[in-house]
Every structure is written in structure tokens, then in C-alpha cells.
Design a protein around this motif. Sequence first.
Motif, PDB file in Angstrom:
ATOM      1  N   UNK A  60       9.091  -3.335 -10.536  1.00 52.65           N
ATOM      2  CA  UNK A  60       8.852  -2.307  -9.709  1.00 52.65           C
ATOM      3  C   UNK A  60       8.361  -2.421  -8.485  1.00 52.65           C
ATOM      4  N   UNK A  61       7.097  -3.177  -8.493  1.00 53.22           N
ATOM      5  CA  UNK A  61       6.449  -3.698  -7.026  1.00 53.22           C
ATOM      6  C   UNK A  61       7.390  -4.529  -6.239  1.00 53.22           C
ATOM      7  N   UNK A  62       7.791  -5.525  -6.753  1.00 49.60           N
ATOM      8  CA  UNK A  62       8.515  -6.512  -6.034  1.00 49.60           C
ATOM      9  C   UNK A  62       9.786  -5.958  -5.200  1.00 49.60           C
TER      10      UNK A  62
ATOM     11  N   UNK B 214       6.269   5.729  -8.885  1.00 44.50           N
ATOM     12  CA  UNK B 214       7.039   4.624  -9.537  1.00 44.50           C
ATOM     13  C   UNK B 214       6.288   3.684 -10.836  1.00 44.50           C
ATOM     14  N   UNK B 215       4.986   3.445 -10.088  1.00 43.59           N
ATOM     15  CA  UNK B 215       4.066   2.816 -10.898  1.00 43.59           C
ATOM     16  C   UNK B 215       3.539   3.592 -12.254  1.00 43.59           C
TER      17      UNK B 215
ATOM     18  N   UNK C 113       0.877  -1.137  -0.177  1.00 39.25           N
ATOM     19  CA  UNK C 113      -0.308   0.068   0.013  1.00 39.25           C
ATOM     20  C   UNK C 113       0.845   1.398  -0.011  1.00 39.25           C
ATOM     21  N   UNK C 114       2.116   1.086   0.574  1.00 43.17           N
ATOM     22  CA  UNK C 114       2.871   2.536   0.569  1.00 43.17           C
ATOM     23  C   UNK C 114       3.622   2.437  -0.561  1.00 43.17           C
TER      24      UNK C 114
ATOM     25  N   UNK D 124       6.482   3.524 -19.510  1.00 45.56           N
ATOM     26  CA  UNK D 124       7.165   2.710 -20.241  1.00 45.56           C
ATOM     27  C   UNK D 124       6.718   1.360 -20.937  1.00 45.56           C
ATOM     28  N   UNK D 125       5.066   1.499 -20.666  1.00 45.72           N
ATOM     29  CA  UNK D 125       4.340   0.356 -21.150  1.00 45.72           C
ATOM     30  C   UNK D 125       4.784  -1.161 -20.733  1.00 45.72           C
ATOM     31  N   UNK D 126       5.225  -1.028 -19.559  1.00 49.53           N
ATOM     32  CA  UNK D 126       5.438  -2.228 -18.828  1.00 49.53           C
ATOM     33  C   UNK D 126       4.140  -3.055 -18.620  1.00 49.53           C
TER      34      UNK D 126
END
Length: 252
Positions: free
Chosen positions: A164-166, A146-147, A140-141, A153-155
Motif C-alpha cells: 500500500x505505502x510503497x 488506504x491504510x 504524508x499525503x 485485511x490484517x496486513x
Amino acid sequence: MRWGLGLAVPLILALGWELAVGSGLAQGRLIPPPSRIAATLWQLAASGDLWMHVEATLIRVGLGFAFGAGAGILAGTLTATLPWLRWLIDPTLQALRAVPSLAWVPLFILWFGILETPKVALIAVGVFFPVYVGVSAAIASVDRKLVEVGRIFRLSKTALARRILLPAVLPATLTALRTGLGLGFLFVVAAELMGASEGLGYLLVDGQQFGKPDQILAAIICFAIVGKLADTLLVTLTNPLVRWQDTARETL
């Protein structure tokens, strides 16, 4: 060097208490001197009882940690990424988190009997909540920017989660796992009240019932040593996952 500094405080305290009892400044009846505790540990080790109790406790904590951490990571991930699920079950989980560990004992005995299943289940409950809270809070933080960069960049969703998340949630998740492991050792004492005939928690209860403070302190010391070794092993195994971090810990 670090190990030496870490051992300095307990060694100084042990030496000071040994000298106080040896010189007659203290009786050492309720808190035996380190020499008596060491003799008790040696007797338990020589008879093989110590290793039996340590093994039983480690197996219970290991199984409880595996089940509790797995469930905590899964539940934390789902509630953090699915708002409707968070609104549905998070209030209940937060309420259950406040239930004392001993309150689960009679219920688990009623459900599972007095063999190993209720003990492992109780430890898993203790591990679950800190891992769940840590993982859900970490996700949640995550910085929204970043997202957004990942989307620019169309990830794909898979690439966004992996790249990014991991990395963003991994440090907090590993801290939650360490906290859960510590609570696993805390809950194993309550678990071994449920008809256990072996384990370090059993040694504590046996020492209390027969008035053997040296055995009680020997079991406490074993808990401290085994718990620290388990935490060190967890940190060693997970450090490669966060080696990319450029932190200021060593320079502060």
C-alpha cells in the motif's frame, strides 16, 4: 515522431539566428551563430577535451546524486513516519533548504579542501533537499483510507508498506528524484568553481575569463544535452516501477 517535435523549436531558433547573422541583421559577436558554436564543439571533441570535461562532470553529478538521493529518501521516510523526529529536525532542514548554493562553497573548501570531495558534497546537498521534501510529502499525503483498508485485511507492517505505502508514494518519489537530478546539474556549475581544472563548468568559466562566447554557449548546449540524456535514462530505468499506473496523460 516525438523526438522530431521536441527538436523542432531549437532547430528553428538556430536556423533563424544563423540566417540573421549571415544576412547582416545581427552581428553575432556576443551570441555567435550556430555554425561557430558547432565548429567549437567539433574542435573540442576532436582534441578529446570535450569528452574529458563531460566525463568529469558526469562522475561528479553521479556521485553527488547517489549520496544526496540516498540521504534524502532516508531522511524523508524517517521524518514522515516518526512525528517526534519530524518536529525535531524538519524545521532545521527547511531553513537550510533556503541557503543559496554558493553560500556552501567557502565552507566546503575550508572543510574538505579543493579536490573532489567538496564538489561531490555540494552536489549532494543540492540533490538532497528536493528528494527529502518530495519523499516526506508523498508519505504524508497517503490516503488514510488506504491504510485503514490494509489494517482491515490484517496486513502486517511489512506487507502494509510493500503493498500500500510503497505504490502510493513511488510516483511522487520518482518525480522528486528527477527534480534532484536536475538540481545536481545546476549545483555542479557552482561545484566546479572550486578549483576545478576540468568539467563543463570549468569550460563556462574559462570561456568567460578569455572572452569566448562560442565556448560558453557550447558548454551550455553540452549541459542541456547531457542533462536531458541523464533524465531520459532515469525515466527509462524507473518506468517499469510505475507501469501499473492507469493515467490519463496520453488521452488528455
